[in-house]
Design an enzyme around this catalytic site. Sequence first.
Site, short mmCIF file in Angstrom:
data_model
loop_
_atom_site.label_atom_id
_atom_site.label_comp_id
_atom_site.label_asym_id
_atom_site.label_seq_id
_atom_site.Cartn_x
_atom_site.Cartn_y
_atom_site.Cartn_z
N TYR A 224 -4.64 -0.49 25.62
CA TYR A 224 -3.41 -1.08 26.12
C TYR A 224 -2.48 -1.38 24.94
CZ TYR A 224 -5.78 -1.65 30.62
OH TYR A 224 -6.45 -1.42 31.80
N HIS B 191 -14.21 2.92 30.10
CA HIS B 191 -12.90 2.99 30.73
C HIS B 191 -12.75 4.15 31.73
CE1 HIS B 191 -8.48 1.68 29.84
NE2 HIS B 191 -8.66 1.92 31.11
#
Length: 285
Positions: free
Chosen positions: A53, A127
Amino acid sequence: MKTRRIGAVEVSAIGLGGMPMSIEGRPDESRSLDAIHAALDAGVTLIDTADAYHAHADEAGHNESLIARALASHERGSEVLVATKGGHVRPGDGSWALDGSPEHLKAACELSLKRLGVEAIGLYQFHRPDPRVPFEESVGALRDLLDEGKIQQAGISNANPEQIRSANEILGGRLASVQNQFSPAFRSSEPELELCAELGIAFLPWSPFGGIKHAGELGSTYAPFARTAEAHGVSPQQVCLAWMLAKSPSVVPIPGSSRPETIRDSVAAADLVLDAAELAELDAA
């Protein structure tokens, strides 16, 4: 704040997703810090992040570092379960790439530990499956991190039912969570949600609003949510979250936010009770 469980840890029924605070189009840092503090003030004890992110190539882990600063400057920061992820990489051109190799995941975990300033990560998640790497090898890295005490709990994200069962087996029954996309407009993860409920694994819906920003953007799929919201005098977003919470005690939504007012609104969904007729209408939408 009502609570639910992720593995051995009790968390707020509504979490906070940190991605909007750090990727392209992010707000200034002060607003993001205010949003995190507002979440903590409202009783949120789960924050989801990832090393991917960030917006620029030289700032991997931007969101993890931001969250660490926010928690360190709040009296309730130590009460929060920080869930981070590894396996996505961002070269800085707006794209998302994958690296699910055990070597990468273990190295990424070490960097996340440093950025978060902890000795063990509360929840570490793979992820996204990397088609170039056998799924079993990627999850095996999480097993090793668990056994080494680098992480306290392990989760996976963007997984199908077969992968969920496989991961739980590889982890020796220690799979704590599954994080998949789920919203009124994106329901293809319903089988994964049901499997998690069956196995006692937390299900964390990401993008629970399906990208909806405000009521003016609500399409036909969301019309029943808007009608129900009007009947209760709340936002359609609150109805979305309450609908998800009613599906199973294993569901812990993590709406992304970078504004204090939006996370406060989301948190209120934990106290919104929808009746059977309303839930049936929303299920059929």
